[in-house]
Write a protein that holds these residues in place. Structure first.
Motif, PDB file in Angstrom:
ATOM      1  N   TRP A  10       0.796  -1.225   0.000  1.00  0.00           N
ATOM      2  CA  TRP A  10       0.000   0.000   0.000  1.00  0.00           C
ATOM      3  C   TRP A  10       0.835   1.285   0.000  1.00  0.00           C
ATOM      4  N   PRO A  11       2.066   1.331   0.553  1.00  0.00           N
ATOM      5  CA  PRO A  11       2.795   2.608   0.552  1.00  0.00           C
ATOM      6  C   PRO A  11       3.104   3.141  -0.842  1.00  0.00           C
ATOM      7  N   VAL A 131       7.896   0.731   6.584  1.00  0.00           N
ATOM      8  CA  VAL A 131       6.796  -0.238   6.653  1.00  0.00           C
ATOM      9  C   VAL A 131       7.293  -1.633   6.291  1.00  0.00           C
ATOM     10  N   GLY A 132       8.128  -1.713   5.273  1.00  0.00           N
ATOM     11  CA  GLY A 132       8.689  -3.010   4.890  1.00  0.00           C
ATOM     12  C   GLY A 132       9.542  -3.615   5.987  1.00  0.00           C
ATOM     13  N   MET A 133      10.353  -2.782   6.634  1.00  0.00           N
ATOM     14  CA  MET A 133      11.181  -3.292   7.727  1.00  0.00           C
ATOM     15  C   MET A 133      10.326  -3.760   8.897  1.00  0.00           C
ATOM     16  N   ASN A 160       9.585   0.655  -2.804  1.00  0.00           N
ATOM     17  CA  ASN A 160       9.147   2.007  -2.448  1.00  0.00           C
ATOM     18  C   ASN A 160      10.309   2.982  -2.443  1.00  0.00           C
ATOM     19  N   THR A 161      11.461   2.539  -1.952  1.00  0.00           N
ATOM     20  CA  THR A 161      12.635   3.415  -1.977  1.00  0.00           C
ATOM     21  C   THR A 161      13.014   3.768  -3.403  1.00  0.00           C
ATOM     22  N   ALA A 162      13.076   2.769  -4.254  1.00  0.00           N
ATOM     23  CA  ALA A 162      13.447   3.012  -5.647  1.00  0.00           C
ATOM     24  C   ALA A 162      12.421   3.892  -6.350  1.00  0.00           C
TER      25      ALA A 162
END
Length: 210
Positions: A10-11, A131-133, A160-162
């Motif tokens: 979702w992010p 959120v992933g972590m 999400n970072t990329a």
């Protein structure tokens, strides 16, 4: 692409919204910051040549204002010169400055939004990473690791970072590019107003001498 969106979780949806808005703003500014819409190259020379003998008629001034943003600024000075033949230099400068501020406001439209997206996209990507972590650590248990949850958390963190950086980098580049164009147009408008102001002051002096 859909599988990437699913893997990112979702992010990524706020990032997708930012990407759509940024693309729309970039296209809109590319269209409306063209020289033909802001400051056509030959416009000032045409205005000076027409105004050399006598001031343009209201119809011509109206068409000039519709021509471009520079045309709007020059038309404001011509209208005051026609209405007040002996207008002082301070009066004409004030009119040009007010019209110039309006033109600058139109040129800078949406640029703050684009700059905000460029600044916020990496933060949204970082949010997805966090959120992933959290999901990665949440998948840990005393009895052992869940490979599926572990992989899902890593996907959310990396995608999400990329994606945040993919949005932020071109948004920042175009934001700086548009800022540079606006600054260049402002300088051109100031020089154009100075040249027209000199002509109007000469005409006002000739009218007073008569």
């Amino acid at each position: 692409m859909f599988s990437i969106i699913q893997a990112a979780g979702w992010p990524i949806w706020p990032l997708l919204l930012c990407s759509v808005v940024a693309l729309a703003l970039i296209i809109e500014r590319l269209i409306n910051l063209r020289a033909s819409r802001v400051a056509p190259a030959s416009l000032l020379d045409e205005v000076l040549s027409v105004s050399q003998a006598q001031l343009p008629t209201p119809d011509v001034v109206g068409k000039l204002a519709e021509n471009s943003l520079l045309g709007q600024v020059l038309a404001s000075g011509l209208r005051v010169a026609a209405a007040e033949p002996r207008a002082a230099e301070a009066r004409l400068r004030q009119v040009f400055e007010l019209a110039g501020r309006g033109a600058i406001h139109q040129m800078e439209r949406y640029l703050n939004t684009l700059g905000t997206i460029a600044a916020a996209a990496p933060l949204l990507g970082l949010l997805g990473t966090v959120v992933g972590m959290i999901e990665i650590f949440g998948s840990q248990s005393p009895s052992g690791n869940n490979p599926a949850l572990l992989a899902h958390g890593i996907s959310i963190a990396l995608y999400n970072t990329a994606f945040g950086l993919i949005i932020a980098i071109p948004s920042l580049m175009f934001y700086r590019y548009f800022r540079g164009k606006v600054e260049a147009y402002v300088i051109d408008m100031e020089q154009a107003c100075d040249r027209l102001l000199s002509l109007l002051l000469v005409r006002a002096g000739q009218g007073a001498a008569r």
